[in-house]
Design a protein around this motif. Sequence first.
Motif, PDB file in Angstrom:
ATOM      1  N   ALA A  90      10.393   1.276   2.872  1.00 46.46           N
ATOM      2  CA  ALA A  90       8.787   1.851   2.385  1.00 46.46           C
ATOM      3  C   ALA A  90       8.017   0.918   2.021  1.00 46.46           C
ATOM      4  O   ALA A  90       6.778   1.117   2.307  1.00 46.46           O
ATOM      5  N   LEU A  91       8.165  -0.465   1.640  1.00 46.73           N
ATOM      6  CA  LEU A  91       7.407  -1.316   1.446  1.00 46.73           C
ATOM      7  C   LEU A  91       6.503  -1.879   2.683  1.00 46.73           C
ATOM      8  O   LEU A  91       5.512  -2.090   2.560  1.00 46.73           O
ATOM      9  N   ARG A  92       7.513  -2.104   3.544  1.00 47.41           N
ATOM     10  CA  ARG A  92       7.099  -2.428   4.946  1.00 47.41           C
ATOM     11  C   ARG A  92       6.106  -1.343   5.687  1.00 47.41           C
ATOM     12  O   ARG A  92       4.879  -1.787   5.992  1.00 47.41           O
ATOM     13  N   VAL A  93       6.223  -0.066   5.395  1.00 52.54           N
ATOM     14  CA  VAL A  93       5.251   0.822   5.726  1.00 52.54           C
ATOM     15  C   VAL A  93       4.109   0.628   5.222  1.00 52.54           C
ATOM     16  O   VAL A  93       2.733   0.896   5.549  1.00 52.54           O
ATOM     17  N   GLU A  94       4.133   0.668   3.745  1.00 55.70           N
ATOM     18  CA  GLU A  94       3.209   0.526   2.933  1.00 55.70           C
ATOM     19  C   GLU A  94       2.306  -0.759   3.367  1.00 55.70           C
ATOM     20  O   GLU A  94       0.886  -0.539   3.278  1.00 55.70           O
ATOM     21  N   ARG A  95       2.734  -1.491   3.389  1.00 60.20           N
ATOM     22  CA  ARG A  95       1.855  -2.967   3.972  1.00 60.20           C
ATOM     23  C   ARG A  95       1.418  -2.784   5.243  1.00 60.20           C
ATOM     24  O   ARG A  95       0.269  -3.442   5.556  1.00 60.20           O
ATOM     25  N   SER A  96       2.083  -2.341   6.266  1.00 64.06           N
ATOM     26  CA  SER A  96       1.583  -2.017   7.476  1.00 64.06           C
ATOM     27  C   SER A  96       0.225  -1.051   7.418  1.00 64.06           C
ATOM     28  O   SER A  96      -0.882  -1.219   8.234  1.00 64.06           O
ATOM     29  N   CYS A  97       0.415   0.027   6.323  1.00 65.21           N
ATOM     30  CA  CYS A  97      -0.643   1.024   6.227  1.00 65.21           C
ATOM     31  C   CYS A  97      -1.986   0.123   5.583  1.00 65.21           C
ATOM     32  O   CYS A  97      -3.169   0.511   5.978  1.00 65.21           O
ATOM     33  N   ALA A  98      -1.760  -0.647   4.549  1.00 62.46           N
ATOM     34  CA  ALA A  98      -2.617  -1.483   4.141  1.00 62.46           C
ATOM     35  C   ALA A  98      -3.603  -2.208   5.082  1.00 62.46           C
ATOM     36  O   ALA A  98      -4.767  -2.270   5.150  1.00 62.46           O
ATOM     37  N   THR A  99      -2.637  -2.850   5.729  1.00 62.10           N
ATOM     38  CA  THR A  99      -3.367  -3.499   6.990  1.00 62.10           C
ATOM     39  C   THR A  99      -4.446  -2.834   7.868  1.00 62.10           C
ATOM     40  O   THR A  99      -5.445  -3.063   8.109  1.00 62.10           O
ATOM     41  N   THR A 100      -3.883  -1.633   8.221  1.00 61.42           N
ATOM     42  CA  THR A 100      -4.531  -0.843   9.021  1.00 61.42           C
ATOM     43  C   THR A 100      -5.775  -0.171   8.318  1.00 61.42           C
ATOM     44  O   THR A 100      -6.825  -0.034   8.919  1.00 61.42           O
ATOM     45  N   TYR A 101      -5.703   0.084   6.995  1.00 65.15           N
ATOM     46  CA  TYR A 101      -6.835   0.498   6.355  1.00 65.15           C
ATOM     47  C   TYR A 101      -7.744  -0.636   6.110  1.00 65.15           C
ATOM     48  O   TYR A 101      -8.861  -0.144   5.941  1.00 65.15           O
ATOM     49  N   ALA A 102      -7.348  -1.895   6.009  1.00 60.47           N
ATOM     50  CA  ALA A 102      -8.325  -2.880   5.843  1.00 60.47           C
ATOM     51  C   ALA A 102      -9.029  -2.999   7.386  1.00 60.47           C
ATOM     52  O   ALA A 102     -10.491  -3.231   7.361  1.00 60.47           O
TER      53      ALA A 102
END
Length: 140
Positions: A90-102
Motif C-alpha cells: 500500500a505504501l508503494r502504491v501511495e508513493r507511486s501515486c505521489a510521484t505521478t501527482y507531482a
Amino acid sequence: MTSDPVDALQQTLAAEHAAVFVLAALGGRASALPTSPMRAALDATYAVHVERRDRLRTLITAQGAGPVAAEPAYRLPSPLDTADQIAAEALRVERSCATTYAALVAATSEAERRWALDALVTTAVGEDAFGGTPEALPGL
C-alpha cells in the motif's frame, strides 16, 4: 514526465487505475487478518483513489480526449500474507501515486494544478497509515 496537460492527466489516470486495482486486492487480503487500523486505512484510501480516478476521467473528457482504459489486470507482489507485507505494498502504491501527482502539478495550471497539488499533499500525508515517513519533497 510530459509537459502536455492531457498526456499528464492520462498518465495519472493510468496510475489511478492501477492503484484502484491493487488497493482492492490488498483490502481483500487484509480482510482475512484481524481487525486493525490498517484495514480502515485501506478502505479509506481505496475510496479516495476511486474518486480521483472518476475525476480524472471527467477532466480528460472535458479536454475532448478519450480517457485511457484500465489494464485487464495488474501484477501483485507475492506473498501478501501479513499486515506488514500488505502495508508495504500500500505504501508503494501511495508513493507511486505521489510521484505521478507531482508530475501532474508540473504539467497543469489553474484549477487542475490546485486539484493535483491537493491530491499530492493528501497522498503524501496518507502514507503515514502504511508506515511511511514524511519527505521534504514528496513525489520527487
